[in-house]
Design a protein around this motif. Sequence first.
Motif, PDB file in Angstrom:
ATOM      1  N   TRP A 273      42.502  32.897  33.748  1.00  0.00           N
ATOM      2  CA  TRP A 273      43.616  33.660  34.317  1.00  0.00           C
ATOM      3  C   TRP A 273      43.290  35.150  34.358  1.00  0.00           C
ATOM      4  CZ3 TRP A 273      47.887  31.001  36.116  1.00  0.00           C
ATOM      5  CH2 TRP A 273      47.926  29.641  35.784  1.00  0.00           C
ATOM      6  N   ALA A 274      43.623  35.786  35.474  1.00  0.00           N
ATOM      7  CA  ALA A 274      43.356  37.214  35.657  1.00  0.00           C
ATOM      8  C   ALA A 274      44.618  37.898  36.183  1.00  0.00           C
ATOM      9  CB  ALA A 274      42.190  37.425  36.619  1.00  0.00           C
ATOM     10  N   TYR A 275      44.689  39.209  35.953  1.00  0.00           N
ATOM     11  CA  TYR A 275      45.874  39.990  36.328  1.00  0.00           C
ATOM     12  C   TYR A 275      45.777  40.394  37.796  1.00  0.00           C
ATOM     13  CZ  TYR A 275      49.935  42.834  35.012  1.00  0.00           C
ATOM     14  OH  TYR A 275      51.199  43.353  34.877  1.00  0.00           O
ATOM     15  N   ALA A 276      46.823  40.080  38.565  1.00  0.00           N
ATOM     16  CA  ALA A 276      46.784  40.229  40.018  1.00  0.00           C
ATOM     17  C   ALA A 276      46.709  41.678  40.499  1.00  0.00           C
ATOM     18  CB  ALA A 276      48.008  39.549  40.647  1.00  0.00           C
ATOM     19  N   ARG A 277      47.079  42.647  39.648  1.00  0.00           N
ATOM     20  CA  ARG A 277      46.997  44.046  40.079  1.00  0.00           C
ATOM     21  C   ARG A 277      45.547  44.480  40.293  1.00  0.00           C
ATOM     22  NH1 ARG A 277      51.897  46.486  39.873  1.00  0.00           N
ATOM     23  NH2 ARG A 277      53.379  45.952  38.202  1.00  0.00           N
ATOM     24  N   TYR A 278      44.611  43.741  39.703  1.00  0.00           N
ATOM     25  CA  TYR A 278      43.202  44.132  39.785  1.00  0.00           C
ATOM     26  C   TYR A 278      42.372  43.130  40.587  1.00  0.00           C
ATOM     27  CZ  TYR A 278      45.080  46.920  36.013  1.00  0.00           C
ATOM     28  OH  TYR A 278      45.867  47.776  35.266  1.00  0.00           O
ATOM     29  N   LEU A 279      43.058  42.364  41.429  1.00  0.00           N
ATOM     30  CA  LEU A 279      42.392  41.438  42.340  1.00  0.00           C
ATOM     31  C   LEU A 279      42.738  41.835  43.771  1.00  0.00           C
ATOM     32  CD1 LEU A 279      43.149  38.014  40.591  1.00  0.00           C
ATOM     33  CD2 LEU A 279      40.915  39.156  40.720  1.00  0.00           C
TER      34      LEU A 279
ATOM     35  N   GLU B 140      50.471  42.723  45.664  1.00  0.00           N
ATOM     36  CA  GLU B 140      51.337  43.369  46.652  1.00  0.00           C
ATOM     37  C   GLU B 140      51.510  42.559  47.932  1.00  0.00           C
ATOM     38  OE1 GLU B 140      49.497  47.120  47.296  1.00  0.00           O
ATOM     39  OE2 GLU B 140      49.911  47.883  45.265  1.00  0.00           O
ATOM     40  N   ARG B 141      50.618  41.573  48.172  1.00  0.00           N
ATOM     41  CA  ARG B 141      50.660  40.847  49.451  1.00  0.00           C
ATOM     42  C   ARG B 141      50.556  39.330  49.271  1.00  0.00           C
ATOM     43  NH1 ARG B 141      49.226  44.344  53.680  1.00  0.00           N
ATOM     44  NH2 ARG B 141      50.082  46.398  53.179  1.00  0.00           N
ATOM     45  N   ARG B 142      51.097  38.823  48.191  1.00  0.00           N
ATOM     46  CA  ARG B 142      50.963  37.393  47.926  1.00  0.00           C
ATOM     47  C   ARG B 142      51.534  36.535  49.038  1.00  0.00           C
ATOM     48  NH1 ARG B 142      52.781  35.918  41.885  1.00  0.00           N
ATOM     49  NH2 ARG B 142      53.023  33.912  42.934  1.00  0.00           N
ATOM     50  N   ALA B 143      52.735  36.889  49.500  1.00  0.00           N
ATOM     51  CA  ALA B 143      53.394  36.077  50.522  1.00  0.00           C
ATOM     52  C   ALA B 143      52.606  36.085  51.826  1.00  0.00           C
ATOM     53  CB  ALA B 143      54.810  36.579  50.746  1.00  0.00           C
TER      54      ALA B 143
ATOM     55  N   MET C  27      40.639  30.171  48.487  1.00  0.00           N
ATOM     56  CA  MET C  27      40.743  31.602  48.728  1.00  0.00           C
ATOM     57  C   MET C  27      39.795  32.345  47.806  1.00  0.00           C
ATOM     58  SD  MET C  27      44.866  32.150  49.129  1.00  0.00           S
ATOM     59  CE  MET C  27      44.606  33.838  49.683  1.00  0.00           C
ATOM     60  N   SER C  28      39.334  33.469  48.258  1.00  0.00           N
ATOM     61  CA  SER C  28      38.478  34.292  47.418  1.00  0.00           C
ATOM     62  C   SER C  28      39.167  35.619  47.145  1.00  0.00           C
ATOM     63  CB  SER C  28      37.120  34.532  48.090  1.00  0.00           C
ATOM     64  OG  SER C  28      37.282  35.268  49.291  1.00  0.00           O
ATOM     65  N   ALA C  29      38.843  36.202  46.013  1.00  0.00           N
ATOM     66  CA  ALA C  29      39.390  37.493  45.625  1.00  0.00           C
ATOM     67  C   ALA C  29      38.289  38.316  44.986  1.00  0.00           C
ATOM     68  CB  ALA C  29      40.561  37.321  44.658  1.00  0.00           C
ATOM     69  N   THR C  30      38.411  39.621  45.110  1.00  0.00           N
ATOM     70  CA  THR C  30      37.414  40.528  44.555  1.00  0.00           C
ATOM     71  C   THR C  30      38.010  41.304  43.390  1.00  0.00           C
ATOM     72  OG1 THR C  30      36.381  40.785  46.732  1.00  0.00           O
ATOM     73  CG2 THR C  30      35.869  42.457  45.076  1.00  0.00           C
ATOM     74  N   ALA C  31      37.263  41.392  42.303  1.00  0.00           N
ATOM     75  CA  ALA C  31      37.707  42.178  41.151  1.00  0.00           C
ATOM     76  C   ALA C  31      37.488  43.652  41.463  1.00  0.00           C
ATOM     77  CB  ALA C  31      36.932  41.769  39.901  1.00  0.00           C
ATOM     78  N   VAL C  32      38.545  44.456  41.384  1.00  0.00           N
ATOM     79  CA  VAL C  32      38.429  45.874  41.728  1.00  0.00           C
ATOM     80  C   VAL C  32      37.932  46.701  40.555  1.00  0.00           C
ATOM     81  CG1 VAL C  32      40.232  45.681  43.476  1.00  0.00           C
ATOM     82  CG2 VAL C  32      40.848  46.350  41.154  1.00  0.00           C
ATOM     83  N   THR C  33      37.825  46.077  39.383  1.00  0.00           N
ATOM     84  CA  THR C  33      37.275  46.721  38.194  1.00  0.00           C
ATOM     85  C   THR C  33      36.750  45.616  37.297  1.00  0.00           C
ATOM     86  OG1 THR C  33      37.767  48.263  36.373  1.00  0.00           O
ATOM     87  CG2 THR C  33      39.465  46.660  36.936  1.00  0.00           C
TER      88      THR C  33
ATOM     89  N   VAL D  56      43.474  44.350  50.546  1.00  0.00           N
ATOM     90  CA  VAL D  56      44.807  44.517  49.975  1.00  0.00           C
ATOM     91  C   VAL D  56      44.817  43.961  48.559  1.00  0.00           C
ATOM     92  CG1 VAL D  56      45.947  44.398  52.212  1.00  0.00           C
ATOM     93  CG2 VAL D  56      45.587  42.297  50.912  1.00  0.00           C
ATOM     94  N   VAL D  57      45.725  44.475  47.744  1.00  0.00           N
ATOM     95  CA  VAL D  57      45.871  44.020  46.362  1.00  0.00           C
ATOM     96  C   VAL D  57      46.700  42.738  46.348  1.00  0.00           C
ATOM     97  CG1 VAL D  57      46.729  44.618  44.068  1.00  0.00           C
ATOM     98  CG2 VAL D  57      45.702  46.380  45.514  1.00  0.00           C
TER      99      VAL D  57
END
Length: 207
Positions: free
Chosen positions: A82-88, A101-104, A30-36, A97-98
Amino acid sequence: MKTLSPHLIRTVAAAGLILAAGVSSAAAAMSATAVTDLNVRAGPGPQYPIVALAARGSTTVLEGCIEGSLWCRVNVGGVSGWAYARYLAADQSGSTVVISERRAELGVPVVTYEATGSTVATPAEPLELIGPVEEVDAITPPAAVGTYITSNPVDPVYLDGEVVLGATLPNTVAVRPIPDYNYEYVMVNGQPVLVEPSTRRIVYIYR
């Protein structure tokens, strides 16, 4: 026309299975984008040292998140941390989506972490950097400010979450004024930051 030997058929089949497994594994990543601009730490918590920085808008490999936690294991440029999920953020059916908030719905894998060695302990119920992160006007502090902060160290404060621009400090966190300067400072999660007095938002991070 030559007939393939049973041994060769088995070899080709095995190679096909290995290739299929590799494709499946790659597809599962999976890929994720850093929002900051986001710190990547050696462990799942603000007390762990920073091992990398995911720049705002950059893509990271999301390896999974700890069950019941907002910390996720990511890989940035070959560095795992490790990174904080609120900013991914991630893509879900064409919408951003953050992760927290939408892990499941995203089907983010569950990972675990086993602490090794000694780390700085955090309070049992640490205060949290308040979000959501807001846009802030970029500032460029003069070199004299950095020198003053280095010469006048303060005790570090550890807050749940991550040090990012625009995050707001809880009212109970004491900040220190800087002579002849509009901003105050404090050491949060191991990093000196400048704070806007009227809003208590972080406006600059010394990295």
